[in-house]
Design an enzyme around this catalytic site. Structure first.
Site, PDB file in Angstrom:
ATOM      1  N   LYS A   1       0.838  -1.185   0.000  1.00  0.00           N
ATOM      2  CA  LYS A   1       0.000   0.000   0.000  1.00  0.00           C
ATOM      3  C   LYS A   1       0.883   1.250   0.000  1.00  0.00           C
ATOM      4  O   LYS A   1       2.037   1.118   0.397  1.00  0.00           O
ATOM      5  CB  LYS A   1      -0.917   0.013   1.222  1.00  0.00           C
ATOM      6  CG  LYS A   1      -0.167   0.146   2.564  1.00  0.00           C
ATOM      7  CD  LYS A   1      -1.093   0.511   3.661  1.00  0.00           C
ATOM      8  CE  LYS A   1      -1.136   1.980   3.925  1.00  0.00           C
ATOM      9  NZ  LYS A   1      -0.088   2.488   4.808  1.00  0.00           N
TER      10      LYS A   1
ATOM     11  N   ASP B   1      -2.613  -5.563   2.728  1.00  0.00           N
ATOM     12  CA  ASP B   1      -3.004  -4.633   3.788  1.00  0.00           C
ATOM     13  C   ASP B   1      -2.687  -5.389   5.071  1.00  0.00           C
ATOM     14  O   ASP B   1      -3.389  -6.343   5.422  1.00  0.00           O
ATOM     15  CB  ASP B   1      -4.504  -4.328   3.697  1.00  0.00           C
ATOM     16  CG  ASP B   1      -4.959  -3.355   4.775  1.00  0.00           C
ATOM     17  OD1 ASP B   1      -4.397  -3.413   5.893  1.00  0.00           O
ATOM     18  OD2 ASP B   1      -5.862  -2.548   4.515  1.00  0.00           O
ATOM     19  N   HIS B   2      -1.637  -4.981   5.766  1.00  0.00           N
ATOM     20  CA  HIS B   2      -1.142  -5.858   6.830  1.00  0.00           C
ATOM     21  C   HIS B   2      -2.143  -6.016   7.985  1.00  0.00           C
ATOM     22  O   HIS B   2      -2.030  -6.951   8.765  1.00  0.00           O
ATOM     23  CB  HIS B   2       0.253  -5.427   7.310  1.00  0.00           C
ATOM     24  CG  HIS B   2       0.250  -4.288   8.278  1.00  0.00           C
ATOM     25  ND1 HIS B   2       0.163  -2.987   7.882  1.00  0.00           N
ATOM     26  CD2 HIS B   2       0.336  -4.258   9.627  1.00  0.00           C
ATOM     27  CE1 HIS B   2       0.191  -2.210   8.943  1.00  0.00           C
ATOM     28  NE2 HIS B   2       0.292  -2.945  10.026  1.00  0.00           N
TER      29      HIS B   2
ATOM     30  N   GLU C   1      -2.271   6.081  17.422  1.00  0.00           N
ATOM     31  CA  GLU C   1      -0.836   5.806  17.584  1.00  0.00           C
ATOM     32  C   GLU C   1      -0.204   6.902  18.430  1.00  0.00           C
ATOM     33  O   GLU C   1      -0.581   8.068  18.311  1.00  0.00           O
ATOM     34  CB  GLU C   1      -0.149   5.813  16.223  1.00  0.00           C
ATOM     35  CG  GLU C   1      -0.576   4.703  15.325  1.00  0.00           C
ATOM     36  CD  GLU C   1       0.212   4.736  14.029  1.00  0.00           C
ATOM     37  OE1 GLU C   1       1.274   4.111  13.972  1.00  0.00           O
ATOM     38  OE2 GLU C   1      -0.226   5.421  13.095  1.00  0.00           O
TER      39      GLU C   1
ATOM     40  N   ASP D   1      -3.132   7.032   4.394  1.00  0.00           N
ATOM     41  CA  ASP D   1      -2.243   6.134   5.136  1.00  0.00           C
ATOM     42  C   ASP D   1      -3.015   5.098   5.967  1.00  0.00           C
ATOM     43  O   ASP D   1      -2.595   3.955   6.067  1.00  0.00           O
ATOM     44  CB  ASP D   1      -1.351   6.978   6.064  1.00  0.00           C
ATOM     45  CG  ASP D   1      -0.230   6.161   6.680  1.00  0.00           C
ATOM     46  OD1 ASP D   1       0.428   5.405   5.935  1.00  0.00           O
ATOM     47  OD2 ASP D   1      -0.001   6.267   7.908  1.00  0.00           O
TER      48      ASP D   1
ATOM     49  N   HIS E   1      -6.533   0.232   6.124  1.00  0.00           N
ATOM     50  CA  HIS E   1      -6.704  -0.491   7.389  1.00  0.00           C
ATOM     51  C   HIS E   1      -8.078  -0.274   8.018  1.00  0.00           C
ATOM     52  O   HIS E   1      -8.771  -1.215   8.385  1.00  0.00           O
ATOM     53  CB  HIS E   1      -5.643  -0.059   8.412  1.00  0.00           C
ATOM     54  CG  HIS E   1      -4.233  -0.131   7.887  1.00  0.00           C
ATOM     55  ND1 HIS E   1      -3.828  -1.082   7.000  1.00  0.00           N
ATOM     56  CD2 HIS E   1      -3.135   0.617   8.159  1.00  0.00           C
ATOM     57  CE1 HIS E   1      -2.538  -0.914   6.732  1.00  0.00           C
ATOM     58  NE2 HIS E   1      -2.096   0.114   7.421  1.00  0.00           N
TER      59      HIS E   1
ATOM     60  N   LYS F   1      -2.038  10.240  14.588  1.00  0.00           N
ATOM     61  CA  LYS F   1      -0.685  10.085  15.124  1.00  0.00           C
ATOM     62  C   LYS F   1      -0.565  11.017  16.321  1.00  0.00           C
ATOM     63  O   LYS F   1      -1.277  12.005  16.433  1.00  0.00           O
ATOM     64  CB  LYS F   1       0.347  10.471  14.062  1.00  0.00           C
ATOM     65  CG  LYS F   1       0.276   9.583  12.822  1.00  0.00           C
ATOM     66  CD  LYS F   1       1.639   9.081  12.431  1.00  0.00           C
ATOM     67  CE  LYS F   1       1.582   8.147  11.248  1.00  0.00           C
ATOM     68  NZ  LYS F   1       1.794   6.748  11.577  1.00  0.00           N
TER      69      LYS F   1
END
Ligand code: BG6
Length: 516
Positions: free
Chosen positions: A176, A205-206, A244, A263, A268, A369
């Site tokens: 991605k 997409d992890h 995060e 992002d 996700h 973030k």
């Protein structure tokens, strides 16, 4: 602590956490972007752990490709160091490494030069000869998206992508972000499908490799008691948070181009929405699961006008603040970030899903973030009881919280009577924790996904139509927020839960964000 296998599992004595299964077919894997961050931190450690668990094919070799001038040995040494640092199992087993390291090759060269691909082809033939990999290929694009078209073109021109019906398989894993808006994702899909078949493409997409995310399917469709209440009759709202503590670190250049919507949300977070909202698939296979996910994406209310964005989206950007007691800088002074940058690092979105199951149930999404803690969770908040027998406001609504990370688990909050004479209810929690129920660390997302790609299982990878439908929503928002007339993101101090306007977004519906 050892992993405690369920009674019907075949335990793998070498490797806790994954089942012992027939290993995939022999294969030579090529990692483009071999000297990059992803290869160091995630891919090579994941491959090493697969080797440790005897999950890799018996015949396997890796060729790394990037611009930096390394010899095979220098590259192998660098990877040995990276695995020592980033592997989830430590220390590195010297015996496993001996064979794994012996299968590592390196090709230095720019991606736009034919010579790089000529040398790569020769190297792959050598790997086939010495490692018996039989001409099967797995290419992994761990590179910036701008390189994807060049890589596809060169691999095609050098006949390194064989047709799907060839007896030797060729598969390509693409990282991605897949495109930067709907038009570029479509263009990239066209290019991809000019040189190979959809069955050969693995858009990664992890998040889909995370155990807790996969468990959503088992939780919903492996139990009878949740599905009957998983709808607008019982659910008041859904809140999905992906927070995060980290800032953009050394990724300022990439992040300036991406921002939080590209992002985290396009991929996700929307995947979490799909798995939470989808109908039961007719079978547990790649196309059946993806057919249901795409229906959710198609049913999302579009957010593509200034009015809709004003009502449903709040963007933020962090300023200096404190995380865990330490001072951290604001986004604008991070490395490679432009002064006056308008890139958002926080977003809150109110999504609607036009379907019989979800009509009128808001899905509030929030990601950022430099928020106070790292946490990803899905909270299903149920409706209030129609009438309280135990006093006004005494019963808080039931909430089911699926903790994706950390402290992976699922908690159900409900009212219980406080011991004593009076009927005084208090909210208590029934808690399932992975760490306690299944001792031992689960495999990393990349291990699972690499193994699936080696086996050719696309269930946990995104399909062409899925990626485009996700861009349709996010591209609609970006079309408004990235126009010059649009106001800049609101500021929020690092270490807080985003700008006040994010709270107002949900407060205007008479609701409030959970504090995870
Ligand atoms: C990546 C994003 O895809 O996911 C990063 O590019 C983000 O910005 C990361 O930090 C989060 O992944 P995880 O697994 O740490 O939740």
């Amino acid at each position: 602590m050892p992993y405690a296998p369920e009674h019907d599992e075949v335990p793998n004595p070498l490797r806790p956490g994954l089942r012992a299964e027939t290993p995939p077919d022999p294969c030579a894997m090529v990692v483009f972007g071999a000297s990059g961050d992803l290869a160091h931190r995630k891919l090579l450690p994941a491959l090493y752990n697969l080797a440790l668990g005897a999950h890799l094919p018996a015949a396997f070799g890796i060729a790394g490709v990037s611009k930096s001038p390394f010899t095979h040995q220098e590259y192998a040494d660098g990877m040995r160091e990276a695995v020592g640092k980033f592997s989830r199992t430590k220390p590195v087993d010297p015996e496993v490494w001996r064979d794994f390291g012996a299968g590592l090759r390196y090709v230095a060269g720019p991606f736009d030069e034919d010579d790089t691909f000529r040398r790569l082809a020769a190297q792959l033939e050598e790997v086939d000869r010495t490692r018996a990999t039989r001409g099967n290929r797995l290419f992994y694009f761990a590179t910036p998206p701008s390189t994807f078209p060049t890589l596809l073109k060169k691999l095609h021109e050098h006949r390194l992508i064989r047709p799907r019906n060839d007896s030797r398989f060729t598969r390509v894993v693409i990282e991605k972000p897949f495109g930067r808006d709907l038009a570029s994702a479509r263009a990239l899909n066209r290019l991809v499908l000019e040189v190979m078949d959809e069955k050969q493409v693995f858009r990664i997409d992890h998040y889909l490799g995370k155990e807790t995310v996969q468990n959503l399917l088992v939780f919903r469709f492996g139990n009878t008691i949740f599905e009957p209440i998983w709808n607008r009759q019982y659910v008041d709202q859904v809140q999905i948070t992906a927070a995060e503590e980290l800032g953009v670190e050394s990724r300022g250049r990439y992040y300036e181009e991406a921002g939080i919507l590209r992002d985290m949300i396009q991929n996700h977070v929307l995947q979490l929405v799909c798995l939470t909202a989808m109908e039961a698939p007719v079978a547990f296979d790649a196309d059946a699961v993806r057919d249901e996910k795409i229906k959710v994406l198609r049913a999302l209310c579009p957010i593509d006008t200034p009015e809709a964005v004003a009502q449903r989206v709040v963007l933020g950007q962090y300023t200096a603040g404190q995380i865990g007691g330490a001072d951290v800088p604001g986004y604008q002074v991070e490395k490679a970030v432009a002064k006056g940058s308008r890139t958002p690092t926080f977003v809150a979105v109110k999504l609607g899903i036009n379907s019989w199951r979800w009509d009128g149930v808001p899905f509030y999404l929030r990601s950022g973030k430099r928020l106070p803690k790292r946490t990803t969770e899905i909270a299903i908040q149920f409706r209030r009881i129609p009438h309280s027998l135990f006093g006004e406001g005494a019963s808080a609504p039931n909430v089911l919280v699926i903790r994706v990370q950390p402290e992976e688990g699922i908690a159900l909050r409900f009212s219980a009577k406080v011991p004593g004479e009076r009927y005084r209810p208090r909210t208590v929690s029934m808690d399932f924790r992975y760490g306690t129920a299944f001792a031992g660390a689960p495999p990393e997302a990349y291990e699972r996904l690499l193994l699936d790609a080696l086996k050719g299982d696309q269930t946990l990878f995104t399909r062409k139509d899925e990626v485009e439908a996700a861009w349709k929503l996010v591209g609609g928002i970006l079309g408004v927020t990235e126009s010059p007339e649009s106001p800049p993101p609101f500021s929020y101090e690092a270490g807080t839960w985003g700008p006040r306007e994010g709270d107002a977004l949900i407060a205007s519906d008479g609701r409030a964000w959970r504090r995870p």
